[in-house]
Design an enzyme around this catalytic site. Sequence first.
Site, PDB file in Angstrom:
ATOM      1  N   GLU A  83      13.985  -9.305  -5.104  1.00  0.00           N
ATOM      2  CA  GLU A  83      14.673  -8.369  -4.218  1.00  0.00           C
ATOM      3  C   GLU A  83      16.185  -8.609  -4.240  1.00  0.00           C
ATOM      4  O   GLU A  83      16.966  -7.655  -4.205  1.00  0.00           O
ATOM      5  CB  GLU A  83      14.133  -8.482  -2.789  1.00  0.00           C
ATOM      6  CG  GLU A  83      14.666  -7.396  -1.866  1.00  0.00           C
ATOM      7  CD  GLU A  83      13.965  -7.346  -0.518  1.00  0.00           C
ATOM      8  OE1 GLU A  83      14.222  -6.386   0.240  1.00  0.00           O
ATOM      9  OE2 GLU A  83      13.161  -8.254  -0.208  1.00  0.00           O
ATOM     10  N   CYS A  99       1.695  -2.914   2.276  1.00  0.00           N
ATOM     11  CA  CYS A  99       2.758  -3.330   3.190  1.00  0.00           C
ATOM     12  C   CYS A  99       3.875  -2.307   3.330  1.00  0.00           C
ATOM     13  O   CYS A  99       4.736  -2.440   4.191  1.00  0.00           O
ATOM     14  CB  CYS A  99       3.325  -4.670   2.742  1.00  0.00           C
ATOM     15  SG  CYS A  99       2.052  -5.928   2.550  1.00  0.00           S
ATOM     16  N   PHE A 158       1.486  -4.323  -2.091  1.00  0.00           N
ATOM     17  CA  PHE A 158       0.570  -4.562  -3.207  1.00  0.00           C
ATOM     18  C   PHE A 158       0.252  -3.234  -3.886  1.00  0.00           C
ATOM     19  O   PHE A 158       0.064  -2.207  -3.233  1.00  0.00           O
ATOM     20  CB  PHE A 158      -0.726  -5.194  -2.712  1.00  0.00           C
ATOM     21  CG  PHE A 158      -0.631  -6.661  -2.396  1.00  0.00           C
ATOM     22  CD1 PHE A 158       0.529  -7.388  -2.624  1.00  0.00           C
ATOM     23  CD2 PHE A 158      -1.730  -7.322  -1.863  1.00  0.00           C
ATOM     24  CE1 PHE A 158       0.605  -8.735  -2.323  1.00  0.00           C
ATOM     25  CE2 PHE A 158      -1.674  -8.678  -1.564  1.00  0.00           C
ATOM     26  CZ  PHE A 158      -0.501  -9.385  -1.785  1.00  0.00           C
ATOM     27  N   HIS A 203      12.697  -6.810   2.594  1.00  0.00           N
ATOM     28  CA  HIS A 203      11.265  -7.104   2.646  1.00  0.00           C
ATOM     29  C   HIS A 203      11.072  -8.599   2.876  1.00  0.00           C
ATOM     30  O   HIS A 203      10.290  -8.990   3.726  1.00  0.00           O
ATOM     31  CB  HIS A 203      10.598  -6.647   1.356  1.00  0.00           C
ATOM     32  CG  HIS A 203       9.111  -6.703   1.403  1.00  0.00           C
ATOM     33  ND1 HIS A 203       8.370  -6.036   2.360  1.00  0.00           N
ATOM     34  CD2 HIS A 203       8.212  -7.345   0.610  1.00  0.00           C
ATOM     35  CE1 HIS A 203       7.087  -6.271   2.164  1.00  0.00           C
ATOM     36  NE2 HIS A 203       6.960  -7.056   1.110  1.00  0.00           N
ATOM     37  N   HIS A 251       4.578 -11.452   8.646  1.00  0.00           N
ATOM     38  CA  HIS A 251       4.405 -10.225   7.863  1.00  0.00           C
ATOM     39  C   HIS A 251       3.284  -9.401   8.482  1.00  0.00           C
ATOM     40  O   HIS A 251       2.122  -9.787   8.417  1.00  0.00           O
ATOM     41  CB  HIS A 251       4.075 -10.594   6.424  1.00  0.00           C
ATOM     42  CG  HIS A 251       4.128  -9.460   5.462  1.00  0.00           C
ATOM     43  ND1 HIS A 251       4.241  -8.146   5.858  1.00  0.00           N
ATOM     44  CD2 HIS A 251       4.069  -9.429   4.098  1.00  0.00           C
ATOM     45  CE1 HIS A 251       4.260  -7.367   4.800  1.00  0.00           C
ATOM     46  NE2 HIS A 251       4.157  -8.120   3.713  1.00  0.00           N
ATOM     47  N   LYS A 288      11.095 -10.997   9.161  1.00  0.00           N
ATOM     48  CA  LYS A 288       9.775 -11.610   8.981  1.00  0.00           C
ATOM     49  C   LYS A 288       9.819 -13.118   9.227  1.00  0.00           C
ATOM     50  O   LYS A 288       8.773 -13.737   9.464  1.00  0.00           O
ATOM     51  CB  LYS A 288       9.247 -11.348   7.566  1.00  0.00           C
ATOM     52  CG  LYS A 288       8.779  -9.924   7.315  1.00  0.00           C
ATOM     53  CD  LYS A 288       8.166  -9.787   5.927  1.00  0.00           C
ATOM     54  CE  LYS A 288       7.732  -8.364   5.626  1.00  0.00           C
ATOM     55  NZ  LYS A 288       8.889  -7.471   5.407  1.00  0.00           N
TER      56      LYS A 288
END
Length: 420
Positions: free
Chosen positions: A317, A166, A406, A306, A343, A338
């Site tokens: 975060e 991502c 990831f 994010h 996403h 998002k």
Amino acid sequence: MELKRVVVTGLGAVTPIGNSVSEYWDSLLKGVSGAGPITLFDASKFKTQFACEVKNFDPLKYFEKKEVRKYDRYAQFAIAAAKESVEDAGFDMEAVDKDRVGVIFAAGIGGIATFEQEVGGFYASEERIPRFNPFFIPKMIGDIAAGHISMMYGFRGPNFGTVSACASSTHAISVAFDLIRLGKADAIVAGGAEAAITAGGVGGFNSMHALSTRNDDPEHASRPFSKSRDGFVMGEGSGSLVLEELEHALKRGAKIYAEVVGCGASADAYHMTATHPEGLGATLVMRNALKDAEMNADEIDYINVHGTSTPVGDPSEVKAIKEVFGEHAYKLNISSTKSMTGHLLGATGAIEAIASVLAVKNDVIPPTINHAEGDEDPDVDANLNFTFNKPQQRVVRAALSNTFGFGGHNSSIIVKKFAK
């Protein structure tokens, strides 16, 4: 060696809430949700039956009918977004030195729909005769979007794809920024594309319990920083930015949206899919970006986080933001776009970079939608300004955009108002 300055001179987007930059930005400010029932395949037996699909996308607007079959859906999105950004940048194609213009375009997954179709067809056949489409491999591979864009314009500068889940397209923008400021290119088309709303994509993420299963209310399923969040909503699309060396842009009279001033990269070095619970990698990547930009934390006004709407990811975060920004964290605007787009995996960094550029350009913060009163998460500091539900006008001197992938891959970029 004196580093060159790098500016943004072109933008392009194909998203679940608009198939152009103007449509995308307008939808962000209106708080439009792109989520709805999946139409790209029969998802009736899946735990998650909704996603943020790109709507009303006509590949024949960009390709001849006989050419469409050469491109996976993700590459179609990439070419469409790149075309908009290059046209927006206004290059004189007869005058520009194409040896000095590159394309760095990311995909976290690439042509998964092509892979499923071709390999699935082989194993479904009783004969098992290997009759694969000759376009199978070139349609599937994750670098091919960059190749197609370069071929479309004859750009012969640096050309490749970046893959870091991502974080892929933020890494693409960061690498483009570095190459230009080192003098290795005059301009680079940078971004990312993804089209993973397939049986394999949705089924795979379902098996990890990563996706929201709010099938009865998809429009409100992506709710970053709210207590009731239950996973991310998959999206698809593409974002493209033209990054250009400042003097090159000024010489040709280009319009300038913003200046790219820093980028950061780090690793969580913790877990295959989960973010570090204390946000150690996120803390490091933001500090690295600030250091690279030679900026103090209190010079940032907006963070496009994010913010995927997962139970573990959002609080980590927030911890990182508070660690990096201290008391200034409470003066920042924070938002997760998002909540509207879903996403976009390998494309998410690019469309969020566009949102950050436009926030700086227009002095307005897009909101985090789907937050209801009484849905505060005790693990998330409610005193921070998450820009819930409505956009907010304010002077935005500089914005930071975070993307985490990831494998523990983290990438951040900083853009600020352009001044000569």
